[in-house]
Enzyme design. Structure first.
Site, PDB file in Angstrom:
ATOM      1  N   CYS A 212      -5.269  -2.938   3.029  1.00  0.00           N
ATOM      2  CA  CYS A 212      -4.912  -2.777   4.442  1.00  0.00           C
ATOM      3  C   CYS A 212      -6.118  -2.803   5.386  1.00  0.00           C
ATOM      4  CB  CYS A 212      -4.105  -1.502   4.609  1.00  0.00           C
ATOM      5  SG  CYS A 212      -3.110  -1.463   6.127  1.00  0.00           S
TER       6      CYS A 212
ATOM      7  N   GLU B 267       0.844  -1.196   0.000  1.00  0.00           N
ATOM      8  CA  GLU B 267       0.000   0.000   0.000  1.00  0.00           C
ATOM      9  C   GLU B 267       0.878   1.246   0.000  1.00  0.00           C
ATOM     10  OE1 GLU B 267      -3.595   1.983   2.684  1.00  0.00           O
ATOM     11  OE2 GLU B 267      -2.074   0.718   3.659  1.00  0.00           O
TER      12      GLU B 267
ATOM     13  N   LYS C 170      -9.865   1.724  -2.006  1.00  0.00           N
ATOM     14  CA  LYS C 170      -9.962   1.388  -0.587  1.00  0.00           C
ATOM     15  C   LYS C 170     -11.317   1.853  -0.077  1.00  0.00           C
ATOM     16  CE  LYS C 170      -7.184   1.650   3.660  1.00  0.00           C
ATOM     17  NZ  LYS C 170      -5.911   2.161   4.232  1.00  0.00           N
TER      18      LYS C 170
END
Length: 547
Positions: A384, A273, A350
């Site tokens: 993440c 990331e 995300k």
């Protein structure tokens, strides 16, 4: 004399992922008054059991679609709703060793009536059941005349059971039930509250059954899933943050690892990331968080182009960590660019920015998440913090994903362990592989890259076919390296059907479900099936904690 043969007008064949848009258009065209499938639901149906999905094309236009899965006798012949039995429309309850075929979608364009499209699709199902030596076929059949029959004076029916009796006695005509009876199906009771959206049937359906005459019903065949090999090689890059003079020097660092992974004939390589943050070291002066985001976002077209060319040239699928990108509406999103070796580029945003991403960088969350089709099957990406929300992984697996990639960026061991433990949980509860890739080292004078902590790894479910402790491979902590491992996708199929525990199959769809907001086009809507219709069918300048 030369003889010529006219081109066939009608084609009935297994459905393909390239048909998804046309299937969605067909369902929407046929059922204007009912919720349509999302593309993700259709992809799930095809990915979960491609052998059971068929389409019909007439003069080049898709005019028919049917979806089928295998189920155990216990589930197929029990009382259930359409939502429960289909896994909320994804076909995710398919059991590869189930002894019954279950039909949950049959959609035929009404303009093609007279060409027997529905009969041909039923024949494909029957041929499949016979070839696999299954016990038979079952589905919930609509009874669209029932609502009207409750208002009649003559041949009135107050219950679905009474209506079914009138149809069987020939006193009431129901075109759907008549078609199914004519195709050799027998009614075996009524399924109440099967499809609430079906107002004409008042939410009811008739359990219709066809028994395979070539299988001895008294000696049921025991279906087992073979331990096949479907090997995929995965490389995860634990990347060292280092100062670079310009974009070209940065890309040389990335290309080095792509080259090495390709030399090892890897199918995938995944980067961490925000791996592009080291580009900020090329700036003439230190930038504040907002200036940093603006500077990084300007690199987006070059990042996409460079990664795509590498994927094509090195014959490897690249999961490009994540990169801050300004969207068309002006918002900044954290986006993973997935560049496949066929030249295509996919973007996964995300969904959940961390509190610090939101506060310091004003990063907004995306609105959709879907599996991405690759030459090694469907995959998913959870950036993440997204790995800490189990609903997202479950959706990806319902759509057919067997590998989930998790690019992450964490500054402390505590933050890393949150991601690591949650990723392991996702692998266990979804019986899939989860691959982590993180940054290590630090970049002085670059905000949000003060310190980094990572131990990249390739995680598996915890059962006999898999590595001890559910870890196929893992890197040393905080050292730049490439970690490579082979995984066998067929082991996932075996574990889901034959494993010590079967998390996916044992979900209680009668108790709970995940429903995506219609406003963002991701609602899981139930659709059933019938002839030409249904069978009834969310104060510091570095990125603390991780996410």
């Amino acid at each position: 004399m030369t003889q010529s043969r006219a081109k066939a007008r009608l084609e009935v064949r297994p459905a393909q992922l390239a048909d998804v848009r046309a299937i969605a258009d067909l369902v929407r065209r046929v059922y204007e008054d009912m919720p349509a499938y999302t593309h993700g639901e259709i992809r799930g149906q095809l990915n979960n059991y491609p052998e059971g999905c068929f389409v019909a094309k007439l003069d080049g236009k898709l005019v028919g679609y049917c979806a089928t899965m295998r189920l155990s006798k216990r589930i197929a012949l029990s009382s259930h709703s359409w939502d429960e039995v289909t896994g909320n429309g994804f076909g995710s309850r398919h059991n590869p060793k189930g002894e019954w075929l279950y039909g949950y979608e049959m959609c035929v364009d009404p303009k093609t009536r007279g060409t027997r499209i529905g009969r041909r699709l039923y024949e494909e199902r029957r041929a499949l059941a016979e070839r696999l030596e299954l016990s038979g076929i079952v589905f919930g059949g609509r009874m669209p005349g029932f609502a009207r029959a409750t208002r009649r004076k003559n041949n009135r029916a107050d219950t679905p059971e009474e209506y079914l009796d009138l149809v069987l006695e020939g006193k009431v005509h129901d075109p759907v039930l008549r078609f199914q009876l004519a195709n050799g199906f027998e009614p075996q009771g009524v399924l109440h509250n099967y499809l609430p959206e079906d107002k004409q049937s008042k939410a009811n359906a008739v359990r219709m059954v066809w028994r395979n005459p070539y299988v001895d019903a008294d000696v049921p065949k025991k279906h087992r899933l073979p331990r096949d090999v479907e090997s995929v090689r995965i490389a995860t890059c634990q990347l060292q943050a280092r100062a670079v003079s310009d974009f070209d020097e940065f890309m040389k660092q990335i290309e080095y690892f792509v080259d090495v992974a390709s030399d090892y004939e890897s199918d995938f390589i995944v980067f961490p990331e925000l791996f592009t943050l080291m580009l900020l070291s090329a700036e003439e002066e230190e930038l504040n968080p907002q200036e940093s985001i603006e500077a990084l976002s300007r690199y987006t077209p070059r990042i996409r182009k460079a990664l795509s060319e590498m994927a094509l040239n090195y014959n490897i699928n690249i999961i490009g960590g994540s990169h801050p990108t300004r969207m068309d509406d002006g918002d900044i999103h954290n986006v993973a660019y997935v560049c496949l070796r066929d030249g295509s580029v996919h973007a996964q945003e995300k969904i959940h920015p961390t509190p610090n991403e939101d506060y310091w960088w004003n990063i907004k969350g995306g609105d959709s998440i879907d599996a991405i089709q690759t030459d090694c099957g469907p995959i998913g990406v959870l950036i993440c913090y997204d790995s800490e929300f189990p609903e997202l992984a479950r959706r990806l697996v319902d759509e057919g994903a067997r590998i989930i990639f998790v690019p992450f960026c964490t500054d402390s061991r505590q933050g890393y362990m949150r991601v690591r433990y949650c990723a392991q949980a996702r692998a266990i509860e979804n019986q899939c592989y989860v691959v982590l890739s993180g940054n290590v080292g630090n970049l002085p004078n670059v905000a949000n890259m003060d310190i980094q902590y990572a131990q990249s790894c390739i995680l598996t479910p915890c059962d006999f076919p898999f590595a001890r402790d559910g870890i196929a491979a893992e890197a040393s902590e905080n050292v730049e390296t490439l970690t490579i491992s082979d995984v066998n996708l067929a082991d996932l199929s075996w574990a889901r059907a034959e494993g010590t525990v079967q998390n996916l199959a044992d979900r209680r769809f009668d108790l709970y479900r995940i429903e995506w907001d219609k406003r963002v086009g991701q609602v899981s809507t139930p659709i059933g099936e019938e002839l030409s219709g249904r069978t009834t069918a969310p104060g510091r300048k570095h990125a603390p904690g991780g996410g």
